[in-house]
Enzyme design. Structure first.
Site, PDB file in Angstrom:
ATOM      1  N   ARG A   1     -25.763  -3.380 -48.026  1.00 21.20           N
ATOM      2  CA  ARG A   1     -25.983  -2.978 -46.631  1.00 21.20           C
ATOM      3  C   ARG A   1     -24.918  -1.967 -46.206  1.00 21.20           C
ATOM      4  O   ARG A   1     -25.224  -0.971 -45.547  1.00 21.20           O
ATOM      5  CB  ARG A   1     -25.953  -4.217 -45.745  1.00 21.20           C
ATOM      6  CG  ARG A   1     -26.002  -3.964 -44.245  1.00 21.20           C
ATOM      7  CD  ARG A   1     -26.141  -5.297 -43.518  1.00 21.20           C
ATOM      8  NE  ARG A   1     -25.654  -5.232 -42.152  1.00 21.20           N
ATOM      9  CZ  ARG A   1     -26.368  -4.811 -41.115  1.00 21.20           C
ATOM     10  NH1 ARG A   1     -27.601  -4.373 -41.292  1.00 21.20           N
ATOM     11  NH2 ARG A   1     -25.852  -4.820 -39.902  1.00 21.20           N
TER      12      ARG A   1
ATOM     13  N   HIS B   1     -24.170  -8.285 -49.944  1.00 19.94           N
ATOM     14  CA  HIS B   1     -24.044  -7.729 -48.595  1.00 19.94           C
ATOM     15  C   HIS B   1     -23.452  -6.325 -48.610  1.00 19.94           C
ATOM     16  O   HIS B   1     -23.654  -5.552 -47.667  1.00 19.94           O
ATOM     17  CB  HIS B   1     -23.176  -8.644 -47.721  1.00 19.94           C
ATOM     18  CG  HIS B   1     -23.197  -8.282 -46.266  1.00 19.94           C
ATOM     19  ND1 HIS B   1     -24.287  -8.510 -45.453  1.00 19.94           N
ATOM     20  CD2 HIS B   1     -22.265  -7.680 -45.474  1.00 19.94           C
ATOM     21  CE1 HIS B   1     -24.030  -8.087 -44.227  1.00 19.94           C
ATOM     22  NE2 HIS B   1     -22.807  -7.568 -44.211  1.00 19.94           N
TER      23      HIS B   1
ATOM     24  N   ARG C   1     -30.009  -7.085 -43.719  1.00 21.42           N
ATOM     25  CA  ARG C   1     -29.301  -8.313 -44.042  1.00 21.42           C
ATOM     26  C   ARG C   1     -30.165  -9.211 -44.933  1.00 21.42           C
ATOM     27  O   ARG C   1     -31.396  -9.137 -44.909  1.00 21.42           O
ATOM     28  CB  ARG C   1     -28.929  -9.079 -42.774  1.00 21.42           C
ATOM     29  CG  ARG C   1     -28.038  -8.312 -41.803  1.00 21.42           C
ATOM     30  CD  ARG C   1     -27.753  -9.144 -40.565  1.00 21.42           C
ATOM     31  NE  ARG C   1     -26.847  -8.476 -39.645  1.00 21.42           N
ATOM     32  CZ  ARG C   1     -27.226  -7.747 -38.601  1.00 21.42           C
ATOM     33  NH1 ARG C   1     -28.524  -7.586 -38.349  1.00 21.42           N
ATOM     34  NH2 ARG C   1     -26.327  -7.178 -37.811  1.00 21.42           N
TER      35      ARG C   1
ATOM     36  N   TYR D   1     -28.815   2.892 -26.519  1.00 14.91           N
ATOM     37  CA  TYR D   1     -29.058   3.714 -27.712  1.00 14.91           C
ATOM     38  C   TYR D   1     -30.544   3.822 -28.056  1.00 14.91           C
ATOM     39  O   TYR D   1     -30.963   4.752 -28.738  1.00 14.91           O
ATOM     40  CB  TYR D   1     -28.349   3.099 -28.929  1.00 14.91           C
ATOM     41  CG  TYR D   1     -26.848   2.968 -28.789  1.00 14.91           C
ATOM     42  CD1 TYR D   1     -26.188   1.894 -29.368  1.00 14.91           C
ATOM     43  CD2 TYR D   1     -26.110   3.898 -28.084  1.00 14.91           C
ATOM     44  CE1 TYR D   1     -24.807   1.751 -29.255  1.00 14.91           C
ATOM     45  CE2 TYR D   1     -24.742   3.771 -27.956  1.00 14.91           C
ATOM     46  CZ  TYR D   1     -24.096   2.703 -28.542  1.00 14.91           C
ATOM     47  OH  TYR D   1     -22.740   2.574 -28.415  1.00 14.91           O
TER      48      TYR D   1
ATOM     49  N   HIS E   1     -26.404  -3.195 -35.060  1.00 13.33           N
ATOM     50  CA  HIS E   1     -24.997  -3.530 -34.927  1.00 13.33           C
ATOM     51  C   HIS E   1     -24.467  -3.095 -33.579  1.00 13.33           C
ATOM     52  O   HIS E   1     -23.752  -2.114 -33.484  1.00 13.33           O
ATOM     53  CB  HIS E   1     -24.216  -2.788 -36.010  1.00 13.33           C
ATOM     54  CG  HIS E   1     -23.539  -3.713 -36.977  1.00 13.33           C
ATOM     55  ND1 HIS E   1     -22.543  -3.303 -37.814  1.00 13.33           N
ATOM     56  CD2 HIS E   1     -23.725  -5.025 -37.245  1.00 13.33           C
ATOM     57  CE1 HIS E   1     -22.140  -4.318 -38.565  1.00 13.33           C
ATOM     58  NE2 HIS E   1     -22.843  -5.373 -38.235  1.00 13.33           N
TER      59      HIS E   1
END
Length: 388
Positions: free
Chosen positions: A330, A327, A220, A362, A353
């Site tokens: 990304r 953006h 970002r 994860y 995310h």
């Protein structure tokens, strides 16, 4: 004669659909009398929620035949502005204060779009009809602003309806189905490898690494502009994302990343290492706290988005992609990583995310695989003969 309503019986109260298609709720109170909701509801879930609130009042011995009316007689109701300002200053999300940019966005929505209509109205006097009339004229043609502003209004009313010992409003008057969501207007078309190469080549040297990290590491803008020399792990080829920066209220505010999952280590594709080492040598101060991508005028100040756009817009034009927002680089990085065969969990970890709970699940499964994803990204670049 056709029935005018369909009635659904529940454990407590009842909900019936009336001829207009809306829903009406009613229940038998401790006094033995039938009590109806003062309004009908657009959605059945809203009618059920109203009944649940009344049942909770009964269970907590807070119930009265007309709680809101009794409360209004025993105390002066605040205006919407007075309640919203108190809500604004005390609002917490998962125990944390609102992020600076969120506060700035809420302030604009309140001052420009909500207060002019509801600011001076007692909060319990605002009806669903009032909300509907306001929404009809809210920010025409600006669907995202409409959705976000309506969601804010609905959230504030939800808090007012949940106040204890007696709610300020008997129900949430913001019940327009779908008003809090907006369709994505901008359809992202990721850059091809050739387009990405052209964009990087057209960028000034001091911004080339930033462009590469935005795409190949899917970072970002606020994460990139807060990167410092100490965040680069050259031995393990990783970028440590621990902070982000936002511009709000005329100042740059450093804080944690956008979400808890945003705190992560990103494996750097090996083919970016020459560009990384060149940038550290030519465009970064020697100290661990030196910004990688500072303002061109002052190495201790953060880079402003407007400064970057002055060089990025001509670069994307040179690549024939004037539609590609910064953006979207990304998004391009996410697509490229997916092409290597990365699983959804691995992609969520790499992008930062996920919800906090999902990120923890994860983390262990995907951490080792992230380096392999990075190596495959370089293989992908090599096959297309893309390098810096």
């Amino acid at each position: 004669m056709a029935a005018t309503s369909r009635r659904a019986r529940r454990g407590f109260g009842r909900v019936e659909r009336v001829r207009s298609g809306r829903y009406r709720a009613a229940y038998t109170g401790p006094d033995g009398h039938l009590h109806r909701a003062p309004v009908t509801f657009d959605a059945k879930d809203d009618a059920v929620a109203w009944l649940s609130a009344r049942r909770a009042e009964i269970a907590m011995e807070l119930w009265a035949p007309d709680t809101a009316a009794r409360s209004a007689r025993s105390r002066e109701m605040p205006t919407f502005r007075a309640y919203a300002e108190d809500w604004f200053t005390t609002r917490r999300v998962r125990g944390r204060e609102l992020r600076p940019r969120t506060k700035a966005m809420y302030r604009v929505m309140l001052d420009r779009h909500i207060y002019p209509t509801f600011g001076d109205v007692p909060i319990d006097r605002i009806s669903p009809e009032d909300v509907g009339a306001w929404y009809d004229q809210l920010a025409p043609g600006r669907e995202t602003i409409r959705a976000h502003t309506y969601s804010l209004l609905r959230t504030i009313f939800a808090s007012a309806a949940a106040t204890r010992p007696a709610p300020l409003v008997p129900y949430n008057p913001a019940t327009i189905r779908g008003a809090g969501t907006s369709r994505r207007v901008h359809r992202v078309e990721p850059a091809t490898l050739a387009e990405l190469e052209a964009i990087v080549a057209a960028m000034p040297d001091r911004y080339r690494l930033m462009t590469l990290l935005a795409a190949w590491c899917a970072m970002r803008f606020g994460e990139l502009t807060e990167l410092r020399r100490g965040d680069i792990d050259l031995r393990n080829l990783r970028v440590k994302v621990r902070r982000g920066v936002v511009h709000a209220g005329g100042a740059y505010i450093i804080g944690p990343p956008k979400s808890e999952a945003g705190v992560r280590d990103i494996a750097i594709p090996p083919h970016l290492m020459p560009a990384l080492r060149h940038h550290l040598a030519e465009h970064t101060g020697s100290g661990r706290e030196a910004l990688l991508f500072p303002s061109a005028a002052n190495a201790e100040q953060h880079l402003a988005p407007s400064t970057l756009y002055k060089v990025y817009y001509p670069a994307r034009r040179a690549a024939g992609r004037e539609d590609l927002r910064w953006h979207d680089l990304r998004h391009t990085g996410a697509v490229l990583a997916a092409q290597t065969g990365a699983t959804l969990a691995e992609l969520m970890l790499r992008l930062g995310h996920s919800t906090p709970g999902a990120a923890m699940r994860y983390q262990h499964a995907a951490a080792d695989r992230d380096a392999e994803i990075a190596r495959r990204l370089s293989d992908l670049a090599g096959r297309a003969d893309v390098s810096t």
